[in-house]
Design a protein around this motif. Structure first.
Motif, PDB file in Angstrom:
ATOM      1  N   UNK A 178      14.002 -31.246  39.546  1.00  0.00           N
ATOM      2  CA  UNK A 178      13.169 -32.294  40.097  1.00  0.00           C
ATOM      3  C   UNK A 178      12.434 -33.084  39.019  1.00  0.00           C
ATOM      4  N   UNK A 179      13.198 -33.836  38.220  1.00  0.00           N
ATOM      5  CA  UNK A 179      12.564 -34.703  37.231  1.00  0.00           C
ATOM      6  C   UNK A 179      11.645 -35.702  37.911  1.00  0.00           C
ATOM      7  N   UNK A 180      12.096 -36.192  39.079  1.00  0.00           N
ATOM      8  CA  UNK A 180      11.292 -37.171  39.809  1.00  0.00           C
ATOM      9  C   UNK A 180       9.982 -36.559  40.288  1.00  0.00           C
ATOM     10  N   UNK A 181      10.022 -35.285  40.682  1.00  0.00           N
ATOM     11  CA  UNK A 181       8.803 -34.607  41.155  1.00  0.00           C
ATOM     12  C   UNK A 181       7.791 -34.502  40.015  1.00  0.00           C
ATOM     13  N   UNK A 182       8.251 -34.107  38.837  1.00  0.00           N
ATOM     14  CA  UNK A 182       7.355 -34.005  37.684  1.00  0.00           C
ATOM     15  C   UNK A 182       6.836 -35.386  37.294  1.00  0.00           C
ATOM     16  N   UNK A 183       7.694 -36.395  37.408  1.00  0.00           N
ATOM     17  CA  UNK A 183       7.266 -37.758  37.088  1.00  0.00           C
ATOM     18  C   UNK A 183       6.169 -38.228  38.028  1.00  0.00           C
ATOM     19  N   UNK A 184       6.236 -37.809  39.286  1.00  0.00           N
ATOM     20  CA  UNK A 184       5.192 -38.163  40.247  1.00  0.00           C
ATOM     21  C   UNK A 184       3.852 -37.593  39.802  1.00  0.00           C
ATOM     22  N   UNK A 185       3.857 -36.340  39.385  1.00  0.00           N
ATOM     23  CA  UNK A 185       2.628 -35.710  38.901  1.00  0.00           C
ATOM     24  C   UNK A 185       2.061 -36.488  37.719  1.00  0.00           C
ATOM     25  N   UNK A 224      14.387 -48.438  35.547  1.00  0.00           N
ATOM     26  CA  UNK A 224      13.791 -47.871  34.335  1.00  0.00           C
ATOM     27  C   UNK A 224      12.389 -47.318  34.562  1.00  0.00           C
ATOM     28  N   UNK A 225      11.592 -48.020  35.362  1.00  0.00           N
ATOM     29  CA  UNK A 225      10.160 -47.695  35.468  1.00  0.00           C
ATOM     30  C   UNK A 225       9.838 -47.155  36.850  1.00  0.00           C
ATOM     31  N   UNK A 226       9.276 -45.956  36.869  1.00  0.00           N
ATOM     32  CA  UNK A 226       8.887 -45.272  38.102  1.00  0.00           C
ATOM     33  C   UNK A 226       7.370 -45.179  38.120  1.00  0.00           C
ATOM     34  N   UNK A 227       6.760 -45.467  39.280  1.00  0.00           N
ATOM     35  CA  UNK A 227       5.299 -45.417  39.363  1.00  0.00           C
ATOM     36  C   UNK A 227       4.863 -44.888  40.718  1.00  0.00           C
ATOM     37  N   UNK A 228       3.553 -44.781  40.887  1.00  0.00           N
ATOM     38  CA  UNK A 228       3.027 -44.298  42.167  1.00  0.00           C
ATOM     39  C   UNK A 228       3.348 -45.235  43.317  1.00  0.00           C
ATOM     40  N   UNK A 229       3.656 -46.488  43.026  1.00  0.00           N
ATOM     41  CA  UNK A 229       4.026 -47.409  44.097  1.00  0.00           C
ATOM     42  C   UNK A 229       5.302 -46.947  44.791  1.00  0.00           C
ATOM     43  N   UNK A 230       6.226 -46.345  44.038  1.00  0.00           N
ATOM     44  CA  UNK A 230       7.445 -45.796  44.641  1.00  0.00           C
ATOM     45  C   UNK A 230       7.107 -44.633  45.568  1.00  0.00           C
ATOM     46  N   UNK A 231       6.157 -43.816  45.140  1.00  0.00           N
ATOM     47  CA  UNK A 231       5.713 -42.687  45.966  1.00  0.00           C
ATOM     48  C   UNK A 231       5.001 -43.205  47.212  1.00  0.00           C
ATOM     49  N   UNK A 232       4.120 -44.176  46.995  1.00  0.00           N
ATOM     50  CA  UNK A 232       3.360 -44.758  48.104  1.00  0.00           C
ATOM     51  C   UNK A 232       4.306 -45.353  49.150  1.00  0.00           C
ATOM     52  N   UNK A 233       5.355 -46.010  48.675  1.00  0.00           N
ATOM     53  CA  UNK A 233       6.325 -46.635  49.585  1.00  0.00           C
ATOM     54  C   UNK A 233       6.997 -45.606  50.473  1.00  0.00           C
ATOM     55  N   UNK A 234       7.454 -44.517  49.854  1.00  0.00           N
ATOM     56  CA  UNK A 234       8.311 -43.588  50.587  1.00  0.00           C
ATOM     57  C   UNK A 234       7.562 -42.558  51.420  1.00  0.00           C
TER      58      UNK A 234
END
Length: 563
Positions: free
Chosen positions: A371-378, A142-152
């Protein structure tokens, strides 16, 4: 899953005691240590078996490699078997995650060491695999954050793998290893300056607040709770995410922000054309091309502002492209006011709103954009959302719990190094009854900062800890390799700075500059060299360490002893 099973798995435990499985682990670990101690002293008994905790500080890849070198040497010196707990912060958790993939890793450390060195000095994770993992994080919870970006896109750069093991699967795999404790902090509690409730620990059995005494099963951490019962299960975080959660920031916010925007620019945009083609979309289709252009300009504008440069060219391009894209969809209302580069805080707030507005506009108006995930990262960057999880105390009523922890449906967790660069408070819980703490300090800068900060925090919280003297500047520049602190009713603390006069001589500054926290991944030669230097701190002090590990403490006066 049945309702009864769901209720059982979601139970929140509020109690100042150890988890029963951890208790059993410690008892068995102490029993395994006792026969080896008998070889040292004919008349010793199990009372001399100490509860010993080994701490690894933060420090990025320097801490990861330094802890590995220290553990290897502890094994070779015959001392690792006496360690009951192994706890880490930030970069040290990268080393721990690598080791605990392997059942009973301490019995095969020499072979495992070579495999880790080979991996760390290898080519790393491909962008295809990293992107696939990022999308998996985005769509599976459910919850996406910068930690997911940082991880990958950051952690994988240094650890060179996507570790999808989960902690709860490791419960019965490490009977011959120390008990692992990973550490983080609660961001909201930190902002409230509540140093009691801030400390958060994660073990194979439980995750929760160390000093508050409130926990949930590790496999349930991150799931949605209501009044102490799970109402929606989320996937258990894997070890890649856990490493990111524990090491989410090892520089100041502005530098990290620059770093992430640059990473997105380098990571995503060279691949977008290929990705669009693979998804059956024409990358030259005007709307897709223009959406991509807006996002690229948005990255460049953020980078320009962070670097104090005029971003007006990117702003004009964004406005022009969005106008061309609109075609009756309604114009975007940009933030009111003028961007003032001279006022950093105001500029940051302006760009936060600007970025959020542009992303929300693209997301709502252009459903063709894949890219919903890309916009979510921003959006996550703009709002600076790290480590967000459902609050497992949500809407609970318990008089023993601090009000601050019962508030809100979510909590944010981040790198403990932002408050204290060593996991002391994970092992200072009364119920763990630690006799000896061995602190391996891989920090950058003042080699005694973690020690002095811990002493100050313990004094405020009325936690028993040895007094720590004020170290002169000369000693901070040229520390020894081992310091011992004892005090009344307090654990003995052995503090070991990584770079010191014993293993570096007069070249401490040279070594420190060579192995920075924030730099490109180390080569195989650098890894081997750093491991050897870290290992010397153990081999040079084997007898001193052994003496404190197994002998009963001598009587101590009310005055702290420091050697």
């Amino acid at each position: 899953m049945s309702a009864s099973k769901l209720q059982k798995s979601s139970e929140v435990r509020i109690k100042h005691s150890l988890n029963k499985d951890e208790e059993d682990f410690v008892v068995n670990r102490r029993k395994s240590v006792f026969p080896t101690l008998g070889n040292l002293e004919a008349h010793c008994n199990q009372d001399v078996v100490k509860n010993i905790a080994l701490l690894g500080s933060g420090g990025g890849q320097r801490a990861m490699v330094g802890l590995l070198g220290s553990l290897v040497q502890l094994g070779e010196a015959g001392l690792l078997k006496y360690i009951i707990y192994l706890s880490g912060v930030s970069g040290s958790t990268w080393c721990m995650a690598s080791l605990y993939q392997e059942p009973d890793w301490s019995t095969k450390l020499e072979v495992l060491k070579d495999k880790i060195i080979e991996r760390l000095s290898g080519p790393g994770v491909s962008w295809e695999d990293a992107l696939a993992k990022l999308k998996k994080y985005y769509y599976e919870k459910d919850i996406f954050s910068l930690t997911d970006v940082w991880a990958t896109i950051v952690v994988t750069t240094y650890v060179k793998e996507i570790n999808e093991c989960i902690l709860s699967d490791q419960r019965d795999q490490h009977s011959k290893d120390p008990f692992p404790i990973y550490t983080a902090i609660d961001k909201q509690c930190k902002q409230c300056k509540d140093e009691k409730d801030v400390w958060f620990e994660i073990s194979p059995y439980e995750a929760g607040y160390s000093l508050t005494g409130a926990f949930v099963g590790t496999s349930s951490f991150g799931s949605q709770f209501e009044k102490g019962s799970m109402i929606k299960q989320q996937p258990e975080m894997d070890m890649l995410y856990l490493q990111a959660l524990c090491s989410s920031t090892f520089a100041d916010e502005e530098e990290i922000c620059k770093f992430i925007w640059q990473k997105i620019q380098d990571f995503f945009f060279p691949q977008i054309k290929t990705i669009l083609e693979e998804m059956g979309k024409d990358p030259n289709d005007p709307p897709a091309e223009k959406c991509c252009q807006v996002l690229m300009d948005l990255v460049d504008k953020n980078l320009s502002v962070l670097n104090g440069k005029d971003p007006s060219a990117y702003d004009r391009s964004i406005r022009k492209t969005l106008k061309e894209l609109a075609e009756g969809k309604g114009q975007l209302i940009f933030p009111v006011g003028k961007l003032d580069l001279a006022d950093k805080e105001a500029a940051k707030q302006y760009m936060k709103q600007y970025t959020t507005d542009v992303c929300n506009y693209l997301s709502s108006c252009f459903s063709f954009w894949p890219f919903d995930d890309c916009i979510s990262i921003y959006t996550c960057i703009a709002q600076w959302i790290w480590g967000r999880k459902y609050n497992f105390f949500h809407n609970m009523t318990d008089e023993t719990m601090p009000d601050a922890l019962l508030e809100g449906e979510t909590r944010d967790y981040e790198d403990a190094a932002l408050l204290l660069n060593s996991p002391y408070f994970s092992v200072l819980r009364d119920e763990r009854d630690i006799d000896l703490i061995i602190s391996l300090d891989f920090s950058e800068g003042d080699p005694f900062m973690t020690l002095t900060q811990t002493a100050e925090m313990c004094k405020k919280q009325k936690i028993h800890f040895p007094d720590v003297p004020v170290f002169p500047d000369e000693e901070k520049k040229n520390p020894k390799d081992l310091y011992v602190f004892t005090g009344q009713n307090a654990p003995t603390v052995i503090h070991m700075p990584l770079f010191n006069v014993a293993n570096c001589g007069d070249d401490i500054e040279t070594w420190s500059n060579k192995y920075r926290t924030f730099q490109d991944p180390y080569s195989a030669e650098m890894i081997t060299e750093l491991m050897e230097v870290a290992g010397k701190n153990i081999s040079n002090n084997r007898e001193k360490l052994l003496e404190h590990m197994w002998r009963k403490n001598p009587p101590v006066s009310n005055t702290t002893k420091h050697t």
